[in-house]
Design an enzyme around this catalytic site. Sequence first.
Site, PDB file in Angstrom:
ATOM      1  N   HIS A 187     154.310   7.274 -25.793  1.00 37.92           N
ATOM      2  CA  HIS A 187     154.011   7.377 -24.358  1.00 37.92           C
ATOM      3  C   HIS A 187     154.825   6.362 -23.558  1.00 37.92           C
ATOM      4  O   HIS A 187     155.182   6.618 -22.407  1.00 37.92           O
ATOM      5  CB  HIS A 187     152.518   7.149 -24.117  1.00 37.92           C
ATOM      6  CG  HIS A 187     151.663   8.293 -24.562  1.00 37.92           C
ATOM      7  ND1 HIS A 187     150.813   8.205 -25.627  1.00 37.92           N
ATOM      8  CD2 HIS A 187     151.529   9.557 -24.079  1.00 37.92           C
ATOM      9  CE1 HIS A 187     150.178   9.353 -25.799  1.00 37.92           C
ATOM     10  NE2 HIS A 187     150.589  10.191 -24.863  1.00 37.92           N
ATOM     11  N   HIS A 221     147.130  -9.227 -14.804  1.00 39.66           N
ATOM     12  CA  HIS A 221     146.275  -8.081 -15.086  1.00 39.66           C
ATOM     13  C   HIS A 221     147.037  -6.767 -15.257  1.00 39.66           C
ATOM     14  O   HIS A 221     146.419  -5.739 -15.528  1.00 39.66           O
ATOM     15  CB  HIS A 221     145.231  -7.930 -13.975  1.00 39.66           C
ATOM     16  CG  HIS A 221     144.323  -9.114 -13.853  1.00 39.66           C
ATOM     17  ND1 HIS A 221     144.674 -10.234 -13.115  1.00 39.66           N
ATOM     18  CD2 HIS A 221     143.107  -9.371 -14.394  1.00 39.66           C
ATOM     19  CE1 HIS A 221     143.692 -11.123 -13.191  1.00 39.66           C
ATOM     20  NE2 HIS A 221     142.732 -10.634 -13.948  1.00 39.66           N
ATOM     21  N   TYR A 281     153.936  -4.719 -26.466  1.00 42.93           N
ATOM     22  CA  TYR A 281     153.244  -5.411 -25.384  1.00 42.93           C
ATOM     23  C   TYR A 281     153.967  -6.708 -25.026  1.00 42.93           C
ATOM     24  O   TYR A 281     154.440  -7.437 -25.887  1.00 42.93           O
ATOM     25  CB  TYR A 281     151.808  -5.742 -25.786  1.00 42.93           C
ATOM     26  CG  TYR A 281     150.929  -4.547 -26.014  1.00 42.93           C
ATOM     27  CD1 TYR A 281     150.326  -3.886 -24.956  1.00 42.93           C
ATOM     28  CD2 TYR A 281     150.699  -4.070 -27.314  1.00 42.93           C
ATOM     29  CE1 TYR A 281     149.518  -2.785 -25.162  1.00 42.93           C
ATOM     30  CE2 TYR A 281     149.889  -2.963 -27.530  1.00 42.93           C
ATOM     31  CZ  TYR A 281     149.304  -2.326 -26.459  1.00 42.93           C
ATOM     32  OH  TYR A 281     148.507  -1.231 -26.666  1.00 42.93           O
ATOM     33  N   GLU A 339     145.436   5.635 -21.369  1.00 46.15           N
ATOM     34  CA  GLU A 339     144.803   6.663 -22.173  1.00 46.15           C
ATOM     35  C   GLU A 339     143.590   7.271 -21.469  1.00 46.15           C
ATOM     36  O   GLU A 339     142.784   6.548 -20.875  1.00 46.15           O
ATOM     37  CB  GLU A 339     144.343   6.087 -23.522  1.00 46.15           C
ATOM     38  CG  GLU A 339     145.407   5.346 -24.298  1.00 46.15           C
ATOM     39  CD  GLU A 339     145.465   3.866 -23.955  1.00 46.15           C
ATOM     40  OE1 GLU A 339     144.873   3.470 -22.923  1.00 46.15           O
ATOM     41  OE2 GLU A 339     146.106   3.113 -24.710  1.00 46.15           O
ATOM     42  N   ASP A 397     147.717  10.669 -22.312  1.00 48.36           N
ATOM     43  CA  ASP A 397     147.862   9.587 -21.336  1.00 48.36           C
ATOM     44  C   ASP A 397     148.094  10.149 -19.944  1.00 48.36           C
ATOM     45  O   ASP A 397     148.812  11.149 -19.790  1.00 48.36           O
ATOM     46  CB  ASP A 397     149.051   8.694 -21.690  1.00 48.36           C
ATOM     47  CG  ASP A 397     148.700   7.639 -22.719  1.00 48.36           C
ATOM     48  OD1 ASP A 397     147.776   7.884 -23.528  1.00 48.36           O
ATOM     49  OD2 ASP A 397     149.360   6.591 -22.742  1.00 48.36           O
ATOM     50  N   CYS A 457     148.952   0.071 -18.260  1.00 44.77           N
ATOM     51  CA  CYS A 457     150.223  -0.492 -18.714  1.00 44.77           C
ATOM     52  C   CYS A 457     151.367   0.041 -17.862  1.00 44.77           C
ATOM     53  O   CYS A 457     151.223   1.053 -17.165  1.00 44.77           O
ATOM     54  CB  CYS A 457     150.480  -0.137 -20.181  1.00 44.77           C
ATOM     55  SG  CYS A 457     149.228  -0.777 -21.323  1.00 44.77           S
ATOM     56  N   ASP A 492     150.837 -10.766 -12.726  1.00 47.74           N
ATOM     57  CA  ASP A 492     150.328 -10.386 -11.404  1.00 47.74           C
ATOM     58  C   ASP A 492     151.423 -10.666 -10.390  1.00 47.74           C
ATOM     59  O   ASP A 492     152.161 -11.658 -10.530  1.00 47.74           O
ATOM     60  CB  ASP A 492     149.088 -11.202 -11.009  1.00 47.74           C
ATOM     61  CG  ASP A 492     147.822 -10.749 -11.699  1.00 47.74           C
ATOM     62  OD1 ASP A 492     147.770  -9.573 -12.118  1.00 47.74           O
ATOM     63  OD2 ASP A 492     146.896 -11.570 -11.833  1.00 47.74           O
ATOM     64  N   GLU A 537     148.823   9.484 -32.577  1.00 46.99           N
ATOM     65  CA  GLU A 537     147.621   8.960 -31.915  1.00 46.99           C
ATOM     66  C   GLU A 537     146.676  10.087 -31.517  1.00 46.99           C
ATOM     67  O   GLU A 537     145.468   9.872 -31.379  1.00 46.99           O
ATOM     68  CB  GLU A 537     148.008   8.153 -30.672  1.00 46.99           C
ATOM     69  CG  GLU A 537     148.690   6.840 -30.967  1.00 46.99           C
ATOM     70  CD  GLU A 537     149.051   6.078 -29.695  1.00 46.99           C
ATOM     71  OE1 GLU A 537     148.975   4.849 -29.720  1.00 46.99           O
ATOM     72  OE2 GLU A 537     149.402   6.715 -28.689  1.00 46.99           O
TER      73      GLU A 537
END
Length: 325
Positions: free
Chosen positions: A257, A240, A199, A278, A146, A171, A204, A142
């Site tokens: 990462h 979120h 992912y 990032e 991060d 994240c 929340d 990449e």
Amino acid sequence: MHTGPETPSVSQPELLRTPELPWPAPTSTTISCFSCITRSHLRRLILAPVSCKPPTGLAMAPAAVSWSETSESSVSHPNSAPKMNNVSTDFPLIPSTASSSRPREQLESHARSEFAFDPIEDALSAFGRGEFLVVMDDEGRENEGDLIIAASAISTQKMAWMIKHSSGYICISLPGDRLEQLQIPMMVPENEDPHKTAYTVTVDYRHGTTTGISAHDRALTARALASPSSTAASFSRPGHMVPLRARPGGVLTRRGHTESALDLCKIAGLPAAGILCELVEDNDEGSMMRRDACRRFADRWGIKMISVEMLARWREQQEKADASS
């Protein structure tokens, strides 16, 4: 024309007896007045509290369950304040010596004559104190840096600073077994991400948060995810904060990462939950920050900088030393 109500044939108690008064015929004025009263006051009259004692010898129905005792209140809406006293609305920073303040700009930082990473031991010590690290991955992968910090050490001030200087897509790396305990599934059944970043469904924390997007709410959700006392019912979905499922074996299995964040927490002896995002340039394009720019950023804010490869080599050396001893 009827001029009054008929007298009831059944006698009433003296206290309930009312004098017989003439009942006027309805007119447009009285009808309009009655409509006005109905619209303005009917709800107030219906909801007005009534205080009375039951007649002697009559059993009362069981008392109604209060709102806080209903099943609906046991699941707090993410946009409301917590309604139960037995849930935590905050989690203290871990380690306890971690500062809640954001990094401070180093006004006297000097430009480097050549690029260099910081010693891995210095970076691990800083991470264990609850500080940020800048972690670079391979230039052929990449080629991104991060910001990484232990989730247990993220405060509102630190989260606000992180959002400001990163892409803002915050994240949190978690082990697979913990995600299963919290019943947080993968975001999609088939992962088509080029680097297979795992992912999951976003979440929340339910208690003490409002919209979920503020720095306060995201920091609180992160610390709740890091807390062993949290359960699946502690979180609403979607949300979120973006959990990532780290691979077993960490950076020795996948040089990412996600795995770096979790390995750093484990090495430092902190709860297994790492925040990452990032770094981006402060320009009109919001382009990704590359190696040399990440070095300047780290020096500007007094943050240690390492690479994923450095962390993998450190782990390999430690495991070899442990095996030989």
